[in-house]
Design a protein around this motif. Structure first.
Motif, PDB file in Angstrom:
ATOM      1  N   ALA A 114     -11.649  13.523  12.404  1.00 37.11           N
ATOM      2  CA  ALA A 114     -11.158  14.814  12.903  1.00 37.11           C
ATOM      3  C   ALA A 114     -11.790  15.977  12.142  1.00 37.11           C
ATOM      4  N   TRP A 115     -11.927  15.832  10.825  1.00 39.79           N
ATOM      5  CA  TRP A 115     -12.495  16.925  10.029  1.00 39.79           C
ATOM      6  C   TRP A 115     -13.993  17.084  10.276  1.00 39.79           C
ATOM      7  N   ASP A 116     -14.706  15.985  10.424  1.00 40.39           N
ATOM      8  CA  ASP A 116     -16.144  16.076  10.721  1.00 40.39           C
ATOM      9  C   ASP A 116     -16.374  16.769  12.058  1.00 40.39           C
ATOM     10  N   GLY A 117     -15.561  16.424  13.070  1.00 45.23           N
ATOM     11  CA  GLY A 117     -15.690  17.088  14.356  1.00 45.23           C
ATOM     12  C   GLY A 117     -15.370  18.572  14.263  1.00 45.23           C
ATOM     13  N   THR A 118     -14.389  18.912  13.442  1.00 42.28           N
ATOM     14  CA  THR A 118     -14.001  20.312  13.269  1.00 42.28           C
ATOM     15  C   THR A 118     -15.127  21.116  12.634  1.00 42.28           C
ATOM     16  N   ASN A 159      -5.490  15.547  14.196  1.00 37.26           N
ATOM     17  CA  ASN A 159      -4.379  15.338  13.270  1.00 37.26           C
ATOM     18  C   ASN A 159      -3.119  14.875  13.979  1.00 37.26           C
ATOM     19  N   ALA A 160      -2.905  15.341  15.215  1.00 37.60           N
ATOM     20  CA  ALA A 160      -1.745  14.880  15.978  1.00 37.60           C
ATOM     21  C   ALA A 160      -1.853  13.386  16.267  1.00 37.60           C
ATOM     22  N   VAL A 161      -3.062  12.954  16.662  1.00 37.42           N
ATOM     23  CA  VAL A 161      -3.273  11.525  16.926  1.00 37.42           C
ATOM     24  C   VAL A 161      -3.106  10.717  15.642  1.00 37.42           C
ATOM     25  N   ALA A 162      -3.721  11.176  14.555  1.00 33.60           N
ATOM     26  CA  ALA A 162      -3.616  10.450  13.284  1.00 33.60           C
ATOM     27  C   ALA A 162      -2.176  10.385  12.808  1.00 33.60           C
TER      28      ALA A 162
END
Length: 499
Positions: free
Chosen positions: A402-406, A428-431
């Motif tokens: 998620a952070w890499d995509g962000t 983050n919602a999925v995680a």
């Protein structure tokens, strides 16, 4: 230090409710209102034997309602006409207990169980209507019912009891603790939240769980009001996840907001794996120690010595652990000492297992299979704690994706910033949702199969006190002025109050 009584289920006392026949109903009403006495019922009356209230309730054939007991004997015909299934259901339960009483002359008695701490206050309460609560000697060969400390009556504002109550479902979901055993509620809850935190290690996600716990404490949302007692449990899980996230340097993923205090899961997976297995080994050792105590309390020193969940199993586990020390230290002496300890454990366990068989060659084969199973289980149970690291790595990997995509989208103008925010929130919602479910289930599995299986070999009987709300009738308020001569006194209708 924990008080000694907090380490075992609530101490029970065998009691008898004794009253003159005319005072028995009033005594039972007060027993139901207090709700801390389990009354023995006659089990041979048969399904077709019904009292007047039960017969009327059956005729109404209405949907089940919460039973309510009337303080004074009600008019059953009037209750049937009015459709008061709640009061009829309460009277039906009362009839069942009245029918179970043993009578001698004008005196009737019912036997049951009551927590020791409640005997005095309950006796004083029914003494006011002519009844008595008499302590008895416990029957031989019959274990009292089990009431865990956290499941009892909790004084308002008692923080320790509130926390124990929130952990109680962990134990009761597995089964009923035998009355003679230790009460594992508090340590089981602490171990669970620690394991959950290691798998759900993210400070941002942990703080979200703490916020959810505070909402539950405040009774929000209303549809989840039934979960209010669990708020300390959720808060503990959130705090553990927050601390683990701080150790991993994770705050809604590897955002760099927090420094790494211990290790980065994706950079040092073997170190995390070794730590998880080491923690599991320690927890298994504690479980064996508690199992020895439980076997001793259940059947004395012999039961503790030969049980695979007692001294025999603990010796086998210790021997294998010492042998495993050779892998790290490389000294042959560990193999020799460990093999000797394991051999003692195998011998003791074999004697105990063989005694439960029919003997002969068949018994020997059965014992050998069970000993092999015990060896395999020890190894597999220790390795099973590797899932603490595996799911911790999974959580960290989801956060990293998620952070890499962000970060990849954030540098592409205004539209990229909006897309980055969407990816960050969605990731983050999925995680959070996925890992909260997975970590919760896996921590429960480790608790049940690896730890509780060594604590308990049997199951107790839960304490089921008879408790019903009681409807009280209050009379009219006295007139402030006397009535005029010849004027009839007007009686206000009785008011109904329910405790």
């Amino acid at each position: 230090m924990l008080r000694a009584e907090a380490a075992v289920p609530v101490r029970m006392r065998r009691v008898a409710v004794v009253a003159p026949e005319q005072a028995l109903r009033a005594s039972l009403v007060r027993i139901a209102e207090v709700g801390c006495v389990e009354i023995d019922l006659a089990g041979d009356s048969g399904p077709d034997v019904r009292g007047p209230a039960a017969t009327r309730l059956q005729r109404l054939r209405a949907e089940p309602t919460r039973p309510v007991l009337s303080e004074a004997p009600p008019d059953l015909d009037a209750l049937e006409r009015e459709g008061r299934t709640d009061l009829l259901a309460g009277e039906a339960q009362l009839e069942e207990r009245l029918g179970s009483a043993v009578r001698h002359g004008e005196v009737a008695a019912l036997a049951g169980w009551c927590p020791e701490t409640e005997v005095g206050s309950t006796a004083a309460r029914i003494a006011g209507v002519g009844g008595a609560l008499v302590p008895l000697r416990g029957p031989r060969g019959v274990d009292p019912p089990t009431l865990l400390t956290g499941a009892g009556t909790v004084p308002a504002g008692h923080a320790a009891r509130t926390v124990r109550r929130s952990f109680t479902p962990l134990v009761t979901t597995y089964g009923t603790v035998p009355y003679a055993d230790l009460d594992p509620t508090l340590p089981a809850g602490i171990v669970y939240v620690v394991m959950f935190g290691l798998m759900f290690g993210d400070a941002g996600h942990g703080l979200l769980l703490v916020a959810i716990a505070l909402l539950l404490r405040a009774g929000r949302p209303r549809r989840l009001a039934a979960l209010h007692p669990l708020w300390p449990f959720v808060a503990g899980a959130g705090l553990a996840a927050t601390l683990a996230g701080a150790a991993y340097g994770e705050f809604f993923g590897p955002t760099g907001v927090l420094p790494v205090l211990w290790l980065e899961p994706l950079q040092e997976p073997m170190r995390l794996l070794t730590s998880a297995v080491g923690l599991g080994a320690v927890l298994l050792a504690v479980a064996y120690a508690a199992g020895i105590v439980n076997r001793w309390r259940e059947g004395g020193p012999t039961a503790a010595l030969y049980a695979t969940t007692g001294i025999a199993g603990a010796a086998l586990y210790l021997g294998l652990a010492v042998i495993a020390g050779y892998v790290w230290l490389g000294q042959v002496v560990y193999v020799v000492v460990g093999a000797a300890i394991a051999a003692v454990g195998l011998t003791l366990a074999g004697v105990g297992l063989y005694a439960t068989t029919a003997g002969g060659a068949g018994g020997a084969v059965q014992t050998g299979v069970q000993l092999f199973d015990a060896l395999v289980r020890i190894g597999s149970n220790v390795v099973s704690f590797a899932r603490l690291a595996a799911f911790g790595l999974t959580h960290a990997a989801l956060g990293a994706i998620a952070w890499d995509g962000t970060t990849a989208l954030a540098g592409r103008g205004p539209a990229g910033v909006v897309a980055a925010a969407f990816v960050f929130l969605l990731g983050n919602a999925v995680a959070f949702s996925l890992e909260a479910l997975v970590a919760g289930v896996q921590a429960l599995r480790l608790e049940f199969y690896e730890l509780f299986s060594r604590l308990f070999v049997g199951e107790g009987r839960p304490f089921k006190p008879w408790h019903l709300p009681v409807r009280h009738l209050t009379g009219p308020a006295p007139d402030t002025e006397p009535p005029a001569d010849g004027e009839a006194v007007r009686h206000a209708p009785a008011r109904e109050e329910q405790s």
